[in-house]
Design an enzyme around this catalytic site. Structure first.
Site, PDB file in Angstrom:
ATOM      1  N   LYS A 215       0.723   6.560   3.529  1.00  0.00           N
ATOM      2  CA  LYS A 215       1.997   7.035   2.295  1.00  0.00           C
ATOM      3  C   LYS A 215       2.785   8.597   2.337  1.00  0.00           C
ATOM      4  O   LYS A 215       2.757   8.625   0.980  1.00  0.00           O
ATOM      5  CB  LYS A 215       2.327   6.030   0.931  1.00  0.00           C
ATOM      6  CG  LYS A 215       3.234   6.261   0.336  1.00  0.00           C
ATOM      7  CD  LYS A 215       4.883   5.427   1.258  1.00  0.00           C
ATOM      8  CE  LYS A 215       6.026   5.038   0.261  1.00  0.00           C
ATOM      9  NZ  LYS A 215       6.870   4.358   1.249  1.00  0.00           N
TER      10      LYS A 215
ATOM     11  N   ASP B 183      -5.567  -8.800   3.311  1.00  0.00           N
ATOM     12  CA  ASP B 183      -5.055  -9.347   2.995  1.00  0.00           C
ATOM     13  C   ASP B 183      -3.733 -10.355   3.878  1.00  0.00           C
ATOM     14  O   ASP B 183      -3.514 -11.843   4.355  1.00  0.00           O
ATOM     15  CB  ASP B 183      -4.785  -9.656   1.544  1.00  0.00           C
ATOM     16  CG  ASP B 183      -5.377 -10.352  -0.125  1.00  0.00           C
ATOM     17  OD1 ASP B 183      -7.338  -9.921   0.509  1.00  0.00           O
ATOM     18  OD2 ASP B 183      -5.640 -10.860  -0.677  1.00  0.00           O
TER      19      ASP B 183
ATOM     20  N   TYR C 168      -9.186   3.399  -6.386  1.00  0.00           N
ATOM     21  CA  TYR C 168     -10.007   2.466  -6.888  1.00  0.00           C
ATOM     22  C   TYR C 168     -11.508   3.135  -7.703  1.00  0.00           C
ATOM     23  O   TYR C 168     -12.178   2.888  -9.271  1.00  0.00           O
ATOM     24  CB  TYR C 168     -11.353   1.348  -6.147  1.00  0.00           C
ATOM     25  CG  TYR C 168     -10.250   0.366  -5.520  1.00  0.00           C
ATOM     26  CD1 TYR C 168      -9.357   0.426  -5.253  1.00  0.00           C
ATOM     27  CD2 TYR C 168     -10.999  -0.928  -5.594  1.00  0.00           C
ATOM     28  CE1 TYR C 168      -8.337  -0.795  -4.630  1.00  0.00           C
ATOM     29  CE2 TYR C 168     -10.258  -2.089  -5.230  1.00  0.00           C
ATOM     30  CZ  TYR C 168      -9.321  -2.235  -4.573  1.00  0.00           C
ATOM     31  OH  TYR C 168      -8.586  -3.260  -4.315  1.00  0.00           O
TER      32      TYR C 168
ATOM     33  N   ASP D 189      -6.658  -3.171   1.202  1.00  0.00           N
ATOM     34  CA  ASP D 189      -6.815  -4.347   0.107  1.00  0.00           C
ATOM     35  C   ASP D 189      -5.364  -5.497   0.243  1.00  0.00           C
ATOM     36  O   ASP D 189      -6.112  -6.448   0.596  1.00  0.00           O
ATOM     37  CB  ASP D 189      -7.643  -4.275  -1.005  1.00  0.00           C
ATOM     38  CG  ASP D 189      -7.568  -5.100  -1.629  1.00  0.00           C
ATOM     39  OD1 ASP D 189      -7.979  -6.165  -1.687  1.00  0.00           O
ATOM     40  OD2 ASP D 189      -6.840  -4.831  -3.119  1.00  0.00           O
TER      41      ASP D 189
ATOM     42  N   ASP E  87       4.550   0.849   4.110  1.00  0.00           N
ATOM     43  CA  ASP E  87       5.695  -0.286   3.851  1.00  0.00           C
ATOM     44  C   ASP E  87       5.363  -0.846   4.943  1.00  0.00           C
ATOM     45  O   ASP E  87       5.873  -1.179   5.248  1.00  0.00           O
ATOM     46  CB  ASP E  87       6.781   0.545   3.121  1.00  0.00           C
ATOM     47  CG  ASP E  87       6.923   1.384   3.704  1.00  0.00           C
ATOM     48  OD1 ASP E  87       6.145   2.836   4.158  1.00  0.00           O
ATOM     49  OD2 ASP E  87       8.077   2.031   2.931  1.00  0.00           O
TER      50      ASP E  87
HETATM   51  C1  IPM Z   1     -11.718  -7.662  -1.759  1.00  0.00           C
HETATM   52  C2  IPM Z   1     -11.757  -7.696  -2.962  1.00  0.00           C
HETATM   53  C3  IPM Z   1     -12.043  -6.629  -3.868  1.00  0.00           C
HETATM   54  C4  IPM Z   1     -10.989  -5.733  -3.842  1.00  0.00           C
HETATM   55  C5  IPM Z   1     -12.138  -7.260  -5.873  1.00  0.00           C
HETATM   56  C6  IPM Z   1     -12.043  -8.401  -5.892  1.00  0.00           C
HETATM   57  C7  IPM Z   1     -12.052  -5.536  -6.072  1.00  0.00           C
HETATM   58  O1  IPM Z   1     -10.229  -7.634  -3.432  1.00  0.00           O
HETATM   59  O2  IPM Z   1     -12.211  -7.289  -1.527  1.00  0.00           O
HETATM   60  O3  IPM Z   1     -10.038  -7.355  -1.414  1.00  0.00           O
HETATM   61  O4  IPM Z   1      -9.835  -5.356  -4.415  1.00  0.00           O
HETATM   62  O5  IPM Z   1     -11.315  -4.452  -2.650  1.00  0.00           O
HETATM   63 MG    MG Z   2      -8.931  -7.242  -1.132  1.00  0.00          MG
END
Ligand code: IPM
Ligand code: MG
Length: 360
Positions: free
Chosen positions: A192, A252, A142, A248, A224
């Site tokens: 990884k 999710d 990042y 990240d 993975d």
């Molecule tokens: C998160 C989001 C952020 C990230 C974005 C909005 C920059 O997806 O907080 O997980 O990638 O960290």
């Molecule tokens: Mg995110």
């Protein structure tokens, strides 16, 4: 009476709606538990770009740094997709994390009994899920340099750099091991290392930090495989320690175990300064302004703010209990709706939680 300075960043999309509901609850909880909240609102994200051409105006940054804790709703909108990178809402968020040195991002994922039916996985796979993703937040790909989009000899190229220094890995590993002490004492580090040098260093550092924590069982998984294991047998995980990008993606995925990403809170912290508390979900521009957004991830983020940011443990416990009561009573925003549940909007969900809070 203790007085805490809280900066609230409503941001974009559904941000205003879920902020409204959450701040009402925070005010109620503070009078119940006898502390004062000095709440100020600041521009951030798309709404700040509209006013100042800058997603993170200096006034916002300074207020955040001077606060006791920051509560953020969500940022982002397709409206800014074609803006230069530094004038996109996401860049503001990355700068805020970096400027406040919030290197540790905690994303707890716990199945709530009342929501077993809302998950896309079978209840027997998710009923015992109680895991914590510890994501490194201010390094890795990042922020790594060099990064650029270039065009030479009519060929477009773009590159980013995934880089970590040993001290960055050691400090996030230490946080993860410490948090593990009060849990099931299983730490899974995700990398990884079969392909990437940066992951090999990651693994070496985590192994060496683990020597200070003989009671904690450390394992390693490739990312993975970890993505697959999260779906195959999610209750094997206690604490997952991983880098910025992998965290990240995996967080999710882990969020969906609980039925909706609309349930998942997060805390971004460092060792001394104020923390930033925000839902994992985005600004959901497609449903903004319709009073159908799920405010629970932000409410649970406020609970993390109370617990971790202000050490107001009883207040945090009460807020979570109130959320559970409402879910047990069968009230659901549309993202969580299943048979035999009652549909409510964002505001009404907030009112129900407020009522439950008054009954505790
Ligand atoms: C998160 C989001 C952020 C990230 C974005 C909005 C920059 O997806 O907080 O997980 O990638 O960290
Ligand atoms: Mg995110």
């Amino acid at each position: 009476m203790t007085n805490y300075r809280i900066v609230v960043l409503p941001g974009d999309g559904i941000g205003d709606e879920i902020t409204h509901v959450t701040v009402d609850l925070l005010r109620a909880i503070s009078s119940k538990h006898k502390f004062k909240l000095d709440i100020s609102y600041e521009d951030f994200g798309g709404s700040a770009i509209d006013k100042y051409n800058d997603p993170l105006p200096i006034k916002t940054l300074n207020s955040c740094k001077a606060s006791d804790a920051v509560l953020l709703a969500a940022i982002g909108s397709p409206k800014y997709d074609n803006n230069p990178r530094d004038q996109r809402p996401e860049s503001g968020l990355l700068r805020l994390r970096s400027e406040m040195e919030l290197f540790a991002n905690l994303r707890p994922v716990k199945t709530r009994h009342a929501l077993l039916e809302a998950s896309s996985l079978k209840p027997e796979y998710i009923k015992d899920v109680d895991l914590l993703v510890v994501r490194e937040l201010t390094g890795g790909i990042y922020f790594g340099k060099p990064k650029a989009k270039v065009n030479t000899d009519n060929i477009s190229r773009a590159f980013n750099t995934m880089v970590y220094s040993d001290y960055e890995i050691n400090r996030i590993a230490q946080i993860a091991f410490e948090l593990c002490k009060n849990r099931r004492k299983l730490l899974c580090s995700v990398d990884k290392a079969n392909v990437l040098e940066v992951s090999q260093l990651w693994r070496e550092c985590v192994n060496s930090v683990s020597k200070e924590y003989p009671d904690i069982t450390l394992s390693h998984q490739y990312v993975d495989n970890a993505a697959m294991q999260l779906i195959r047998k999610p209750d094997q995980f206690d604490v997952i320690l991983t880098s910025n990008l992998f965290g990240d993606i995996l967080s999710d995925e882990a969020a969906m175990l609980t039925g909706s990403i609309g349930m998942l809170p997060s805390a971004s912290i460092n060792l001394d300064g104020p923390g930033l508390f925000e839902p994992v979900h985005g600004s959901a521009p497609d449903i903004a302004g319709q009073d159908i957004a799920n405010p629970i991830a932000m409410i649970l983020s406020a609970s993390m703010l109370l617990r971790i940011g202000l050490q107001e443990i009883k207040a945090a416990d009460d807020l979570e209990k109130a959320v559970d009561m409402v879910l047990t009573d069968g009230y659901r925003t549309p993202d969580l709706l299943s048979i035999n549940t009652k549909k409510v909007g964002c505001k009404e969900m907030g009112n129900k939680i407020l009522q439950s809070l008054n009954e505790i």
